[in-house]
Design an enzyme around this catalytic site. Sequence first.
Site, mmCIF file in Angstrom:
data_model
loop_
_atom_site.group_PDB
_atom_site.id
_atom_site.type_symbol
_atom_site.label_atom_id
_atom_site.label_comp_id
_atom_site.label_asym_id
_atom_site.label_seq_id
_atom_site.Cartn_x
_atom_site.Cartn_y
_atom_site.Cartn_z
ATOM 1 N N CYS A 1 -4.237 -2.210 0.705
ATOM 2 C CA CYS A 1 -4.603 -3.605 0.525
ATOM 3 C C CYS A 1 -5.046 -4.160 1.868
ATOM 4 C CB CYS A 1 -3.421 -4.418 0.013
ATOM 5 S SG CYS A 1 -3.459 -4.708 -1.763
ATOM 6 N N HIS B 1 1.232 15.179 -4.680
ATOM 7 C CA HIS B 1 1.997 16.041 -5.572
ATOM 8 C C HIS B 1 1.289 17.396 -5.640
ATOM 9 C CE1 HIS B 1 4.162 12.470 -6.971
ATOM 10 N NE2 HIS B 1 2.986 11.888 -7.128
ATOM 11 N N SER C 1 0.846 -1.187 0.000
ATOM 12 C CA SER C 1 0.000 0.000 0.000
ATOM 13 C C SER C 1 0.879 1.233 0.000
ATOM 14 C CB SER C 1 -0.912 0.013 1.235
ATOM 15 O OG SER C 1 -1.668 -1.183 1.319
#
Length: 271
Positions: free
Chosen positions: A149, A126, A121
């Site tokens: 996950c 950004h 995971s």
Amino acid sequence: MLGLENKLRLYGFNNLTKTLSFNIYDVCYAKSEREQKDYIAYIDEQYNSERLTNILCDVTEMIGAHVLNISKQDYDPQGASVTLLISERTMPAELLDQSCNAGECGILRTRDTVVAHLDKSHVTVHTYPEYHPDNAIATFRVDIDVSTCGTISPLNTLDYLIGSFDSDIMTIDYRVRGFTRDMDGKKCYMDHEITSIQDYIKDETLKKYDAIDVNVYQSNIFHTKMLIKDIELQNYLFNKDVYELPPKERLSISNNLRREMIEIFSGMNIY
């Protein structure tokens, strides 16, 4: 708020991948070249990689995961990126890959780049500051991805993330991929109830926005777009008081801000 209390009895590891992705836009009016550069500098300072790292570490803690590795970078002339690798459970130090820093703060002071990892995971962010060359409208975009996950889900971090940024427009995607198996071997493609991403956002937050859903239920794909309802001009002027402007200019600026927001919200050039 919906919970994930009704757990399924599974044959093995929960292989479902739950990914929350969204863009947050902050819009501002910065007329002169100096104001535009100062706005970019302000955004870069306010949302530098160190602060973004702290936000993502908070997100990791909120979803009950553990940081394995962190990577971060501030860019020239502007922008920043942070990636966290995370795990659903704690990992003994002797099992950690030697390249992992386990989120230790010490390494953050000695590296310009930081990435954090979860077990299968990750969390990334950004930033993209920019401004329009003609109409003095500046925008600051943040892209965030939380991919997990297993049993943990990123949905319950939405309110925190929205509140961590000045959010005028948001486009949010949530998708559950893959399958796991119950004790009888039957495939399970979803392990929690969801009808809309909006179910995981507080009502007091939703009241501030116009929101629409575009969902593909049969594919476990959920999409929500949100646009701020009210524009209080003073909140969108950078280093300027609203009363310094004549009424006609205030109206023109407000119209330009709203048009920019509508185009971003719609995902197309309208005006």
